[in-house]
Scaffold this motif. Structure first.
Motif, PDB file in Angstrom:
ATOM      1  N   VAL A 135      -3.192  19.251   6.071  1.00  0.00           N
ATOM      2  CA  VAL A 135      -2.861  18.405   7.222  1.00  0.00           C
ATOM      3  C   VAL A 135      -3.300  16.964   6.944  1.00  0.00           C
ATOM      4  O   VAL A 135      -2.547  16.010   7.183  1.00  0.00           O
ATOM      5  CB  VAL A 135      -3.528  18.941   8.507  1.00  0.00           C
ATOM      6  N   ALA A 136      -4.513  16.818   6.380  1.00  0.00           N
ATOM      7  CA  ALA A 136      -5.041  15.471   6.111  1.00  0.00           C
ATOM      8  C   ALA A 136      -4.135  14.726   5.145  1.00  0.00           C
ATOM      9  O   ALA A 136      -3.741  13.583   5.387  1.00  0.00           O
ATOM     10  CB  ALA A 136      -6.460  15.576   5.557  1.00  0.00           C
ATOM     11  N   VAL A 137      -3.800  15.385   4.030  1.00  0.00           N
ATOM     12  CA  VAL A 137      -2.983  14.713   3.009  1.00  0.00           C
ATOM     13  C   VAL A 137      -1.596  14.397   3.559  1.00  0.00           C
ATOM     14  O   VAL A 137      -1.062  13.299   3.361  1.00  0.00           O
ATOM     15  CB  VAL A 137      -2.890  15.600   1.750  1.00  0.00           C
ATOM     16  N   LEU A 138      -1.028  15.346   4.295  1.00  0.00           N
ATOM     17  CA  LEU A 138       0.311  15.131   4.840  1.00  0.00           C
ATOM     18  C   LEU A 138       0.310  13.976   5.841  1.00  0.00           C
ATOM     19  O   LEU A 138       1.232  13.146   5.864  1.00  0.00           O
ATOM     20  CB  LEU A 138       0.795  16.419   5.510  1.00  0.00           C
ATOM     21  N   MET A 139      -0.750  13.907   6.650  1.00  0.00           N
ATOM     22  CA  MET A 139      -0.828  12.821   7.635  1.00  0.00           C
ATOM     23  C   MET A 139      -0.892  11.465   6.948  1.00  0.00           C
ATOM     24  O   MET A 139      -0.238  10.512   7.359  1.00  0.00           O
ATOM     25  CB  MET A 139      -2.046  13.011   8.546  1.00  0.00           C
ATOM     26  N   VAL A 140      -1.702  11.392   5.888  1.00  0.00           N
ATOM     27  CA  VAL A 140      -1.813  10.114   5.163  1.00  0.00           C
ATOM     28  C   VAL A 140      -0.478   9.766   4.525  1.00  0.00           C
ATOM     29  O   VAL A 140       0.018   8.639   4.633  1.00  0.00           O
ATOM     30  CB  VAL A 140      -2.925  10.201   4.101  1.00  0.00           C
ATOM     31  N   LEU A 141       0.115  10.767   3.899  1.00  0.00           N
ATOM     32  CA  LEU A 141       1.373  10.564   3.190  1.00  0.00           C
ATOM     33  C   LEU A 141       2.479  10.087   4.131  1.00  0.00           C
ATOM     34  O   LEU A 141       3.298   9.241   3.779  1.00  0.00           O
ATOM     35  CB  LEU A 141       1.790  11.895   2.562  1.00  0.00           C
ATOM     36  N   LEU A 142       2.500  10.646   5.340  1.00  0.00           N
ATOM     37  CA  LEU A 142       3.535  10.271   6.310  1.00  0.00           C
ATOM     38  C   LEU A 142       3.197   8.952   6.994  1.00  0.00           C
ATOM     39  O   LEU A 142       4.063   8.097   7.188  1.00  0.00           O
ATOM     40  CB  LEU A 142       3.664  11.363   7.379  1.00  0.00           C
TER      41      LEU A 142
ATOM     42  N   LEU B 192       0.794  -1.228   0.000  1.00  0.00           N
ATOM     43  CA  LEU B 192       0.000   0.000   0.000  1.00  0.00           C
ATOM     44  C   LEU B 192       0.836   1.294   0.000  1.00  0.00           C
ATOM     45  O   LEU B 192       0.583   2.198  -0.805  1.00  0.00           O
ATOM     46  CB  LEU B 192      -0.955  -0.029   1.194  1.00  0.00           C
ATOM     47  N   PRO B 193       1.834   1.422   0.897  1.00  0.00           N
ATOM     48  CA  PRO B 193       2.608   2.669   0.901  1.00  0.00           C
ATOM     49  C   PRO B 193       3.306   2.933  -0.419  1.00  0.00           C
ATOM     50  O   PRO B 193       3.494   4.091  -0.811  1.00  0.00           O
ATOM     51  CB  PRO B 193       3.647   2.454   2.004  1.00  0.00           C
ATOM     52  N   VAL B 194       3.656   1.835  -1.129  1.00  0.00           N
ATOM     53  CA  VAL B 194       4.357   2.013  -2.399  1.00  0.00           C
ATOM     54  C   VAL B 194       3.474   2.691  -3.430  1.00  0.00           C
ATOM     55  O   VAL B 194       3.951   3.486  -4.239  1.00  0.00           O
ATOM     56  CB  VAL B 194       4.831   0.638  -2.919  1.00  0.00           C
ATOM     57  N   TYR B 195       2.163   2.402  -3.386  1.00  0.00           N
ATOM     58  CA  TYR B 195       1.253   3.044  -4.331  1.00  0.00           C
ATOM     59  C   TYR B 195       1.286   4.558  -4.134  1.00  0.00           C
ATOM     60  O   TYR B 195       1.346   5.328  -5.087  1.00  0.00           O
ATOM     61  CB  TYR B 195      -0.182   2.533  -4.133  1.00  0.00           C
ATOM     62  N   LEU B 196       1.251   4.975  -2.844  1.00  0.00           N
ATOM     63  CA  LEU B 196       1.303   6.401  -2.531  1.00  0.00           C
ATOM     64  C   LEU B 196       2.608   7.015  -3.039  1.00  0.00           C
ATOM     65  O   LEU B 196       2.606   8.065  -3.685  1.00  0.00           O
ATOM     66  CB  LEU B 196       1.255   6.588  -1.015  1.00  0.00           C
ATOM     67  N   LEU B 197       3.719   6.337  -2.717  1.00  0.00           N
ATOM     68  CA  LEU B 197       5.031   6.880  -3.085  1.00  0.00           C
ATOM     69  C   LEU B 197       5.202   6.921  -4.594  1.00  0.00           C
ATOM     70  O   LEU B 197       5.778   7.871  -5.139  1.00  0.00           O
ATOM     71  CB  LEU B 197       6.137   6.048  -2.442  1.00  0.00           C
TER      72      LEU B 197
ATOM     73  N   GLY C  27      -1.289  10.316  -4.165  1.00  0.00           N
ATOM     74  CA  GLY C  27       0.127  10.680  -4.159  1.00  0.00           C
ATOM     75  C   GLY C  27       0.429  11.715  -5.234  1.00  0.00           C
ATOM     76  O   GLY C  27       1.144  12.686  -5.013  1.00  0.00           O
ATOM     77  N   ALA C  28      -0.158  11.512  -6.432  1.00  0.00           N
ATOM     78  CA  ALA C  28       0.130  12.399  -7.558  1.00  0.00           C
ATOM     79  C   ALA C  28      -0.409  13.801  -7.311  1.00  0.00           C
ATOM     80  O   ALA C  28       0.217  14.794  -7.676  1.00  0.00           O
ATOM     81  CB  ALA C  28      -0.477  11.814  -8.829  1.00  0.00           C
ATOM     82  N   GLU C  29      -1.593  13.872  -6.671  1.00  0.00           N
ATOM     83  CA  GLU C  29      -2.203  15.189  -6.478  1.00  0.00           C
ATOM     84  C   GLU C  29      -1.687  15.887  -5.229  1.00  0.00           C
ATOM     85  O   GLU C  29      -1.924  17.078  -5.032  1.00  0.00           O
ATOM     86  CB  GLU C  29      -3.728  15.041  -6.426  1.00  0.00           C
TER      87      GLU C  29
END
Lengths: 157, 377
Positions: B337-344, B30-35, B262-264
Motif C-alpha cells: 500500500v505504501a509503495v503504491l501510494m507513493v507511486l500513484l 521528481l515524478p520522472v525519477y520514480l517513473l 521505482g525500480a524495486e
C-alpha cells in the motif's frame, strides 16, 4: 501600513505588507536567497495583479532604491536632500573577491569614500575598523561617501 | 575503474534525460525519477548505486528534521493548527480501515501512519518549482506538514523498535540527543561558526549517518535518527548553512533514491491483491475531504481550500520508511500500500498541483469580475 511575517518551513519567510491604500504586497524570501513578489490590488484576494522574481542581488539593489539610499528625491525634505549626494553602500566579500584575506589598510579607498564598519556574520559589528583588521569571506563592508567615490570603489573591487 | 561507476553514469544520464524532457513542459522532475525507475529499473544494476540512494533518504529525512522541527511549532499560526487537527483525523480513520481490512492493531497503526503522512520534501519542492510559495494556501499546507512530521516521528519511535527494548532505547536516545542540544548548544554554536564549510559538511554527514546507525544498532528506526539529527542541527543554528551545504548532495541522492524505489516497486508489487490496491486508493481519497474542510477552517477561500487539499496529496519519504518497517515486521500488504501510494500520488499530485489554478478556474468561474464587466458594459 501593516506587516505580517510567517515562516514557511522548507521555503523561507513570507511577509505580507498591507498599504494604507489597501493594496497588498506579498514578499517571500527563499532560503536560497531568491525573492518572490506578488502584488494584490485592494479588495482583490484571489489572483495577484502582478508577480516578480528577484535574485538576492537584484532584491538588495531594489531595496536600497526603495529605502532612498541610492537616490533621494528632492521632495523628501531639505536635510535629506543635502545628503542626497552622499550614499551608503553595503559591499559583501563574496567567494573569489580580491578583498578576502586582505587587511583593511590595503583596501584602495578612493578619496571621498569611508569605511564605516565591517559586519561579520555571527560576530559583533566592528565599527570604524582599524587598518589591521583582516577581511574574511562573508564579511559585509559598510562604506559611505560621495556617490562617485563609492561607485569607483565598487568598480575597483 | 570500479564497476559501480558504470551504473552511476547510466542512472544519472537517464535521470538527467527525464528531467530535461519534463522541464520543457514546466513540470517538476521528481515524478520522472520514480517513473524512470519503474520503466528502466529491471535493466539497471540498482544495487551497485549504493550507498547513494540510502544516503539520499537519510539526508532527506535530515532535511525534513532541519526544516520541520519542533521549534517551528512556536511559529505556527492558529489557522494552520486548525487545518492540522482536521488532517490528523486521517489517523483514526486509517486505523479503522486497517482493522476492517483484517490487520492486527500494529499493522493497522502502520497503515494509519502511511495514509496520514504527506511528503514534506516532495510538496516543498513542488511549491518552490511551481512558484506557489507566496500563495495563502502554501502557508497552511506547510504548517500542516510541520504537525504531520512531528506526529509521524513519534509514531515511528513507538512502532519502529524491535520489541519494547527497542522502543525504550529509541525514546531514551532521542531524549539524550535533545538534552545534549539544549545543554551544549550555545557553546557549540560559537564553535561551529568558526568552522569552515567543508568541515561542517563532513561533520554533518558523519553526525547524520552515525546517528542513524546508532538508532539502528539499538533496535530503533534509523529514519527517526536522521530526522532527530536534523532537529538537533536546527537547534544549533545551522539550519541555513546546512541547507545550503547539503542541498546539492541531498538532491543527487534523492533522485537516485526515487529511481531505486521505482525500480524495486515492480518486484514488491508482484502479487498485489485488490485489497491492497483498494486500500491505497481509499487512503489517497480519504485525506482530500479532510484537508478541504481543514482549509475552510483555516479561513481559505473556496478555490484555495481545494488547492490545499490537492497540495497535500503527494506521499513520499516517511511513507516508504513506514512501508519498509511494515515489510520487516511481517506486513507485506501494508508495504505494498505504501509503495503504491507513493507511486500513484507523486506523479498524480504533481499533475494536479501544476494544473490546480486551471481546475479552480473551471470549477469556480470568476463571477465577480464577470459581473463587474457586465456592469461596466
Amino acid at each position: 501600513m501593516k506587516v505580517e511575517e510567517v515562516a514557511l518551513p522548507g521555503v523561507g519567510r513570507k511577509f505580507t505588507i498591507t498599504m494604507a491604500s489597501g493594496d497588498r504586497l506579498v514578499i517571500v524570501v527563499h532560503s536560497s536567497g531568491k525573492r518572490e513578489l506578488q502584488y494584490f490590488e485592494a479588495g482583490e484576494d484571489d489572483e495577484p495583479r502582478a508577480a516578480l522574481d528577484l535574485t538576492d542581488e537584484e532584491a538588495r539593489e531594489v531595496g536600497a532604491i526603495l529605502a532612498g539610499v541610492l537616490f533621494h528625491p528632492e521632495a523628501v525634505g531639505d536635510t535629506q536632500s543635502k545628503l542626497g549626494q552622499k550614499v551608503i553602500e553595503w559591499i559583501k566579500v563574496l567567494p573569489g573577491s580580491r578583498l578576502a584575506g586582505k587587511r583593511v589598510g590595503e583596501i584602495p579607498l578612493p578619496p571621498g569614500a569611508h569605511l564605516l564598519a565591517v559586519d561579520r556574520p555571527g560576530a559583533p559589528l566592528v565599527p570604524n575598523p582599524g587598518p589591521e583588521v583582516v577581511l574574511e569571506l562573508g564579511d559585509t563592508l559598510v562604506v559611505a561617501g560621495t556617490r562617485e567615490a563609492v561607485e569607483a570603489l565598487k568598480r575597483s573591487l | 575503474m570500479h564497476p559501480s561507476l558504470e551504473a552511476f553514469a547510466l542512472a544519472a544520464g537517464l535521470l538527467a534525460l527525464g528531467a530535461a524532457l519534463v522541464r520543457r513542459f514546466g513540470f517538476p522532475p521528481l515524478p520522472v525519477y520514480l517513473l524512470t525507475g519503474l520503466l528502466m529499473g529491471h535493466r539497471l544494476p540498482v544495487e551497485e548505486l549504493e550507498p547513494l540512494p540510502s544516503l539520499g533518504l537519510l539526508l532527506l529525512l535530515f532535511s525534513v528534521g532541519l526544516e520541520f522541527g519542533p521549534d517551528r511549532l512556536k511559529e505556527l499560526s492558529g489557522r494552520a493548527t486548525r487545518a492540522g487537527l482536521y488532517d490528523a483525523l486521517a489517523l483514526p480513520l486509517g486505523f479503522l480501515l486497517g482493522l476492517l481490512a483484517g490487520l492486527d492493531p500494529r499493522g493497522a497503526a502502520l497503515l494509519a501512519g502511511i495514509i496520514y503522512i504527506s511528503s514534506s520534501a516532495v510538496i516543498v519542492k513542488l511549491i518552490i518549482d511551481l512558484r506557489r510559495a507566496a500563495n495563502p494556501e502554501s502557508e497552511v499546507v506547510l504548517g500542516v506538514l510541520v504537525l504531520e512530521d512531528l506526529v509521524i516521528a513519534l509514531l515511528l519511535a513507538l512502532l519502529g523498535g524491535h520489541g519494547p527494548g527497542g522502543v525504550l532505547a529509541g525514546v531514551l536516545l532521542a531524549l539524550a540527543y535533545l538534552a545534549f542540544a539544549r545543554l551544549l548548544g550555545p557553546h557549540l554554536v560559537r564553535l561551529m561558526e568558526s568552522f569552515s564549510d567543508e568541515l561542517v559538511l563532513l561533520l554533518g554527514a558523519a553526525f547524520t549517518t552515525g546517528t542513524a546507525l546508532l538508532f539502528h544498532a539499538l533496535g530503533a528506526s534509523e529514519g527517526v535518527g536522521a530526522f532527530l539529527s536534523g532537529m538537533v542541527a536546527a537547534s544549533l543554528g545551522l539550519r541555513e548553512r546546512l541547507e545550503r551545504l547539503f542541498g546539492p548532495v541531498r538532491d543527487l541522492g534523492v533522485a537516485l533514491f526515487f529511481l531505486v524505489v521505482g525500480a524495486e516497486a515492480t518486484g514488491l508489487l508482484r502479487g498485489l491483491t485488490p485489497v491492497g490496491a483498494g486500500l491505497a486508493l481509499l487512503g489517497l481519497l480519504l485525506k482530500l475531504p479532510l484537508n478541504h474542510l481543514g482549509g475552510a477552517r483555516a479561513g481559505l477561500g473556496r478555490k484555495r481550500r481545494l488547492y490545499a487539499a490537492l497540495y497535500l496529496l503527494p506521499r513520499g519519504e516517511f511513507n516508504l520508511v513506514l512501508g519498509s518497517l511494515a515489510l520487516a515486521q511481517g506486513y507485506p500488504l501494508v508495504a505494498q500500500v505504501a509503495v503504491l501510494m507513493v507511486l500513484l500520488s507523486v506523479p498524480l499530485g504533481a499533475l494536479l498541483i501544476r494544473f490546480a489554478p486551471e481546475i479552480g478556474k473551471a470549477l469556480f468561474p470568476p463571477e465577480k469580475k464577470a459581473r463587474a464587466a457586465a456592469k461596466a458594459g
